[in-house]
Structure formats: structure tokens, C-alpha cells
Design a protein around this motif. Sequence first.
Motif: not given
Length: 118
Positions: A1-16
Motif C-alpha cells: 500500500q502506497v503511503q505519502l507523508v508530508e511535512s513543512g507547512g506552517g504560518l508565514v508572512q506575505a513575501g516569505g
Amino acid sequence: QVQLVESGGGLVQAGGSLRLSCAASGSRFSMNTMGWYRQAPGKPRELVAAITKGGSTNYADSVKGRFTISRDNAKDTVYLQMNSLKPEDTAIYYCHLSFVLGSLYNYWGQGTQVTVSS
């Protein structure tokens, strides 16, 4: 079974900037396409960027010149480097993997929230 694990999202200011990662496991077919979709509240899910095993890329017009998709085939990992972020980039970002083996197979990650404040 294929699994996809994401990371790296979050809150950032415009232009970041933010960098998303997605590691795939269990995919036994090497010629896959990986990519990122996003869905903002009240809007349909849309393609952000995709990359084939050979490195061909496709981007939504709204992110061209700001986002870069790449992949490490040895690690079955896809990355999305997002620069010059705008409030309208705020959405849940989903990793996607697809391949054709007789039929078309599609797999999705659980999603990671990206929020860009103005």
C-alpha cells in the motif's frame, strides 16, 4: 500500500518562503508522477505543480516563477519550494502520486496547512 507523508507547512508572512516535502513508501512501480494540489476553503482542489520520474514539470499559472517542484528519485521524495508567498496561497496542500499499471492509480497524502498572513 502506497503511503505519502508530508511535512513543512506552517504560518508565514506575505513575501516569505516555505518548503514542503512528501516522502512516498510502498510504491512498487517506478514510473510515477508526483505533485502537489491545494484546496482553499470553499474552493475546489487544484493542481499546483507536478513532476514526472524523468523530471518534466507542470505548474499552475498562479505559481509560475514563484514555486519550484523537484524530486529525489532515490528517496521517492518530492519537494515544493514556495517563494514570494501571497495570502491567496493559503490552503491545505496535498501530496499526490499517480502511475499507470494497466489502470490509473492515484494516492493522496493527508494534507498540510499553509497559511500566509498579509
